[in-house]
Design a protein around this motif. Structure first.
Motif, short mmCIF file in Angstrom:
data_model
loop_
_atom_site.label_atom_id
_atom_site.label_comp_id
_atom_site.label_asym_id
_atom_site.label_seq_id
_atom_site.Cartn_x
_atom_site.Cartn_y
_atom_site.Cartn_z
N ARG A 423 -42.82 -19.36 15.91
CA ARG A 423 -42.61 -18.66 16.42
C ARG A 423 -43.09 -17.42 15.27
N PRO A 424 -43.08 -16.13 16.24
CA PRO A 424 -42.99 -15.34 14.85
C PRO A 424 -41.94 -14.19 14.98
N GLU A 425 -41.16 -14.65 16.32
CA GLU A 425 -39.49 -14.72 16.34
C GLU A 425 -38.64 -14.71 14.79
N TYR A 426 -39.19 -16.27 15.02
CA TYR A 426 -38.96 -16.66 13.75
C TYR A 426 -39.15 -16.87 12.24
N PHE A 427 -39.78 -16.33 11.70
CA PHE A 427 -40.09 -15.06 11.29
C PHE A 427 -39.61 -13.88 10.85
N ARG A 460 -25.64 -22.60 7.28
CA ARG A 460 -25.86 -21.33 7.97
C ARG A 460 -26.33 -22.72 9.94
N LYS A 461 -27.16 -23.76 9.95
CA LYS A 461 -27.23 -23.67 10.94
C LYS A 461 -26.11 -25.03 11.19
N VAL A 462 -25.49 -25.46 10.63
CA VAL A 462 -24.34 -26.01 11.82
C VAL A 462 -23.50 -25.46 11.79
N PRO A 463 -22.97 -23.90 11.41
CA PRO A 463 -22.24 -23.08 11.70
C PRO A 463 -22.69 -22.17 13.23
N VAL A 537 -30.63 -17.44 25.87
CA VAL A 537 -31.34 -16.68 25.00
C VAL A 537 -31.21 -15.80 23.91
N ILE A 538 -30.26 -14.99 23.75
CA ILE A 538 -29.23 -15.28 22.92
C ILE A 538 -29.21 -16.31 21.96
N LEU A 539 -28.44 -17.18 22.36
CA LEU A 539 -28.14 -17.80 22.11
C LEU A 539 -29.11 -19.05 21.16
N THR A 540 -29.59 -18.81 22.10
CA THR A 540 -31.39 -19.22 21.37
C THR A 540 -31.88 -19.05 19.98
N ASP A 541 -31.93 -17.58 20.65
CA ASP A 541 -32.42 -16.87 19.41
C ASP A 541 -31.60 -17.06 17.54
N TRP A 542 -30.80 -17.04 18.55
CA TRP A 542 -29.40 -17.03 17.26
C TRP A 542 -29.45 -18.74 16.67
N GLU A 543 -30.52 -19.20 17.18
CA GLU A 543 -30.36 -20.98 16.84
C GLU A 543 -31.68 -20.52 15.44
N CYS A 544 -32.39 -19.92 15.46
CA CYS A 544 -33.78 -19.49 14.95
C CYS A 544 -34.48 -20.41 14.75
N LEU A 545 -35.11 -21.31 15.62
CA LEU A 545 -35.77 -22.04 16.11
C LEU A 545 -37.04 -22.61 14.90
N ARG A 546 -38.41 -23.00 14.97
CA ARG A 546 -39.16 -22.59 14.52
C ARG A 546 -40.66 -22.68 14.98
N THR A 547 -40.65 -23.62 16.06
CA THR A 547 -42.27 -23.37 17.40
C THR A 547 -41.28 -23.28 18.55
#
Length: 925
Positions: A423-427, A460-463, A537-547
């Motif tokens: 996802r572009p947001e991931y980058f 980063r990911k676990v917290p 949406v904010i929480l999912t964006d915060w998780e920074c998922l790749r695809t």
């Protein structure tokens, strides 16, 4: 004409002037109009030239480049500033130019539509035939082969059931003159070296449908870089149209609609879909699913296939639910409990329901309440709950079969998910990470080059995931706090209404409080719904998922959990908690110094009112009114703003389509989520509200046509995405159908009076009837046992004994106000009923799921025949070509050898070449 020059299918020749009054001429016109259309659609081909509005009628809708030969397969929209340009604008322009240059190097043909003084500029994209062939092979796209399919005979009992169902729904079938049936063709993965296997028309441009062309363009756009090779920095992050859309380099990217949908436009598939699918005139007709798939792609087509199947499946439970409700209405006047409760001569003086201002009251005051309860809580309720539990399993099992049939017809049985780009947001978020490591793909010559940003797992990911879960729990507690607030509202308003002398008010106080509390709860649900969506949406964006798939699955889980609690928590409270822990009038249970509210008679009526208002209100207000009218209001406002600015309507299709609303990545997600919430209402609490399937059916009839209208008239055309299933939504449906067995068992056992009635008839009644049940279910309380601080006033001040609904010892016994043996007997029977109900229903649904095969026997036979015939045809074709090719090769080789004999005459190689020529001759013979 461009259709003749480009070799494209033109319907201008069949746009005849016929007498509409002559029915035969009208049918002939329609048949002729779609003759060529069907021949191409059968081979998954639909390339057409259609017209736009009246102003554009003569030259047709501009679906081609200026040369009127190359078709526009995709449109890229970008902005151009003439003045006040910043460095960021220059950087975007440079990225766009580099990106488009890379597209040209890939073989795509671009044509720009630039107009001075206009903010939005357009780049039109065309895919040449060679690029189509190359990427069709790369993407393993299945294309039609020469062998026509064969119909398999009906096999097995379930195929016969399916045949009967098909005959029944023929009453709602579309007119074949207007929407001709599309036949399936056998397909095979495309191979450029074996084009002779495929059903390729004379003009090979027709071979690739518009949906396939848009998929190929999107595949290329998502993978091309927009940085030059000389540029330094993170080139690994600089690719894909999604990222360019995210950073504002492009404003939009979309394929064109294939014509207008209004009455004055020429015939086209979009207009056909509008007239036979997206209009209210055909609300009772089946959907043209094959055409939807051809035009919008398999992903959108599968959504409408599921929605239509779900809607038709609701017909039977709606009919039975209406019968259950009518049975309750017809038997209300002959019901013993209603007669005893409404008879003023019985003198059932009830204890006050609150501590302040509540008076003693007579049971006949809630006569309407008791009769309303009987309409939903009667002998047919248990049967309907069992039926709905079995129906849910039947629906899911037969949907699996329907899904397999669709997968076969739409060539999805061997579907392989394409590798998803990040996802572009991931980058964007990854670039902000302070953590770096040596890149696995690039190596630098110094300490700064060759480094890449990353997110460490533990630091980063676990917290982030733990924080996200904590916030989710906090928001769930907010929904529970809203329930507590509504409870306090009910308690306070109920006390105030009981203090009013008007008999109409105090006799119906509980009904008034229940209805108003449900309306307030509905408003709170809408408010929390808005914030829950933003928060998820904010929480999912915060998780920074790749695809995108990972992102969608995470968002689905969060949103559904939040919406589940938001919509159902109040219902669970009324069904399983309200009035359960009130204590006795002498020692009422309090919560924050407030006495808990009680149910007058049964909580089932309150549950039904709450369910009806929330369910119908959500469906009517949120799902339909907002979806139908809000987009129209937006478009009207936008048109008025354009007129006020002096802007004229542009007839160019790429400009007109840009003014349409983008569906976005959340489009289908929201549609599915609405239906999942509805399915929960229909199955989880159907024992309390038998009319839920009926209202769901009415809503879905509106929802289906409203969604169809949005996709045809309001939305830009989406890229034709492919998918083989409805994804994680099936798992949610499966979980709801199994959880519904538990909730309906608990509602029947603990919320309704079914167990109390049946136990009374079996054990305590002298004649096996319900005579005396009301008196038997009310306990006695001595007024003298009230605390001194509670000075109740009003009617019946001289009473010494009041009654309340419970099974407790009377005041004249040694263990006064303690639970009686009958109470514990009822509780034991209730738990036994829940266990027996669950096990019986689970056993039945297990047998049903086992007996119904996932793949219909007819489809399985057709799949076997397709594989057999396809392989046989390929082998025969290859063998024939091998034989013919070998002869041709030998002939050419012999001619070459003879020519070489003269060339090498007298040389040492002459004898060897002569020997080779004789061997070739021998091999020919």
């Amino acid at each position: 004409m461009m259709a003749e020059e480009g070799g494209l299918l033109s319907l201008k020749s069949v746009h005849l002037n016929v007498d509409d009054g002559n029915e035969q001429n009208g049918k002939s016109r329609v048949i002729k109009e779609f003759a060529d259309l069907i021949s191409t659609l059968e081979s998954e081909v639909f390339v057409s030239e259609y017209t736009g509005d009246v102003e554009d009628e003569e030259r047709g809708r501009q679906l081609f480049f200026k040369d009127e030969k190359k078709r526009i397969d995709y449109v890229l929209v970008w902005s151009r500033k003439e003045t006040d340009r910043h460095a960021k604008d220059i950087q975007k322009e440079k990225e766009r130019e580099t990106f488009e240059e890379n597209l040209r190097e890939e073989g795509l043909i671009l044509e720009e539509d630039i107009e001075e003084g206009r903010v939005e500029q357009y780049t039109k994209v065309h895919v040449p035939l060679e690029v189509l062939r190359r990427y069709a092979e790369t993407m393993k796209i299945r294309m039609p082969i020469n062998k026509p399919p064969e119909d398999a005979p009906d096999l097995g009992i379930w195929d016969k059931v399916q045949t009967i169902w098909t005959r029944l729904v023929q009453l709602f079938a579309l007119d074949e003159y207007k929407v001709p049936h599309l036949k399936k063709r056998f397909t095979h993965v495309f191979d450029r070296d074996k084009r002779y296997l495929f059903y390729i028309p004379d003009n090979e441009e027709h071979f690739f449908s518009h949906a396939t062309r848009s998929r190929i363009v999107d595949y290329i756009l998502r993978r091309k870089e927009y940085k030059n090779k000389e540029d330094t920095g993170r080139r690994a992050y600089t690719f894909g149209i999604k990222r360019l859309l995210a950073n504002g380099t492009y404003l939009a990217a979309y394929p064109l609609h294939e014509g207008g949908w209004k009455a004055h436009t020429k015939p086209n598939i979009r207009k056909m879909l509008y007239n036979n699918w997206a209009t209210w005139r055909v609300w009772y007709k089946l959907q043209p699913l094959d055409y939807i798939r051809v035009y919008f792609g398999e992903k959108i087509g599968l959504y409408f296939a599921w929605l239509g199947y779900y809607t038709y499946s609701l017909i039977l439970p709606s009919f039975i639910g209406l019968l259950v409700f009518l049975y309750g209405i017809l038997t209300v006047n002959s019901d013993t409990i209603c007669d005893e409760s409404c008879d003023p001569n019985n003198s059932f003086i009830m204890c006050p329901l609150c501590d302040k201002r509540c008076t003693y009251w007579s049971l006949d005051q809630i006569c309407l309440h008791v009769k309303a309860t009987h309409m939903f809580d009667n002998g047919a309720t248990v049967f309907f709950a069992i039926f709905m539990s079995v129906w849910a399993v039947f629906f899911l099992e037969f949907w699996k079969r329907e899904e397999k049939r669709i997968q076969f017809l739409w060539d999805l049985k061997n579907f392989e998910q394409e590798e998803e780009p990040p996802r572009p947001e991931y980058f964007d978020r990854l670039a902000q990470s302070p953590y770096t490591r040596m890149s696995k793909t690039t190596h630098g010559t110094n300490s700064h080059e060759g480094l890449e940003h990353f997110h460490p797992f533990w630091r980063r990911k676990v917290p982030v995931f733990l924080s996200s879960a904590s916030i989710m729990i906090g928001m769930l507690l907010v929904a529970i706090a809203a329930i507590v607030g509504i409870v306090f509202y009910r308690i306070s308003v109920l006390a105030a209404l009981y203090a009013i002398d008007d008999p109409v008010v105090y006799q119906n106080a509980n009904l008034i409080v229940t209805a108003t509390a449900a309306v307030i709860n509905l408003a709170i649900i809408f408010i929390l719904d808005f914030f829950y969506t933003k928060l998820a949406v904010i929480l999912t964006d915060w998780e920074c998922l790749r695809t995108q798939s990972e992102y969608d699955n995470s968002l689905t889980l969060k949103l559904y959990v939040l919406q589940f609690v938001n919509y159902y928590s109040t219902l669970f409270y009324i069904a399983f908690f309200k009035g359960r822990f009130v204590g006795s009038p002498a020692r009422p249970v309090t919560f924050i110094s407030a006495r808990q509210e009680e149910c007058q008679g049964s909580c089932l009526t309150e549950l039904c009112i709450q369910l009806a208002i929330v369910f119908v209100g959500k469906q009517l207000i949120q799902n339909n009114l907002l979806e139908i009218y809000l987009p129209r209001i937006k478009r009207c406002v936008k048109k008025k703003m354009n007129k006020s600015d002096g802007l004229k309507s542009d007839v160019r299709p790429w400009v007109k389509d840009y003014t349409l609303e983008a569906m976005g990545s959340m489009g289908l997600f929201n549609e599915y989520l609405e239906m999942m919430i509805q399915f929960g209402f229909v199955t989880l609490f159907v024992a309390a509200f038998p009319l839920a399937p009926f209202f769901a059916l009415l809503n879905n009839i509106i929802e289906l046509r409203a969604d169809a209208n949005k996709f045809v008239t309001q939305y830009r055309r989406e890229m034709a995405s492919r998918t083989a299933t409805i994804g994680i939504w099936y798992e949610i449906l499966y979980g709801l159908s199994r959880f519904a067995i538990v909730t309906n068992a608990l509602i029947i056992a603990f919320t309704s009076s079914f167990i109390h009635r049946e136990l009374y008839k079996a054990v305590y009644s002298t004649d096996g009837s319900l005579h005396g049940f009301v008196n038997h279910s009310l306990s006695y309380f001595a007024v003298s046992d009230f605390p001194i601080s509670k000075n109740y006033s009003g009617r019946y001040n001289g009473t010494e004994i009041c009654r309340y609904s419970d099974y407790r010892e009377p005041p004249w016994t040694e263990n006064k106000y303690e639970y009686t043996t009958q109470y514990w007997t009822v509780v034991a029977v209730q738990f036994i009923f829940v266990v027996v109900f669950e096990n019986v229903v689970i056993f039945l649904v297990g047998i049903i799921a086992y007996l119904i095969p996932d793949i219909p026997a007819k489809v399985k036979e057709q799949m076997r025949r397709e594989a057999e015939i396809t392989n046989d045809m390929i082998l025969r074709t290859e063998l024939a070509r091998a034989r013919g090719g070998q002869d041709a090769d030998l002939e050419a080789l012999q001619r070459s050898a003879i020519g070489k004999l003269d060339e090498f005459s007298g040389s040492p190689g002459h004898e060897m070449i002569e020997l080779a020529a004789h061997r070739i001759a021998d091999s020919e013979s």
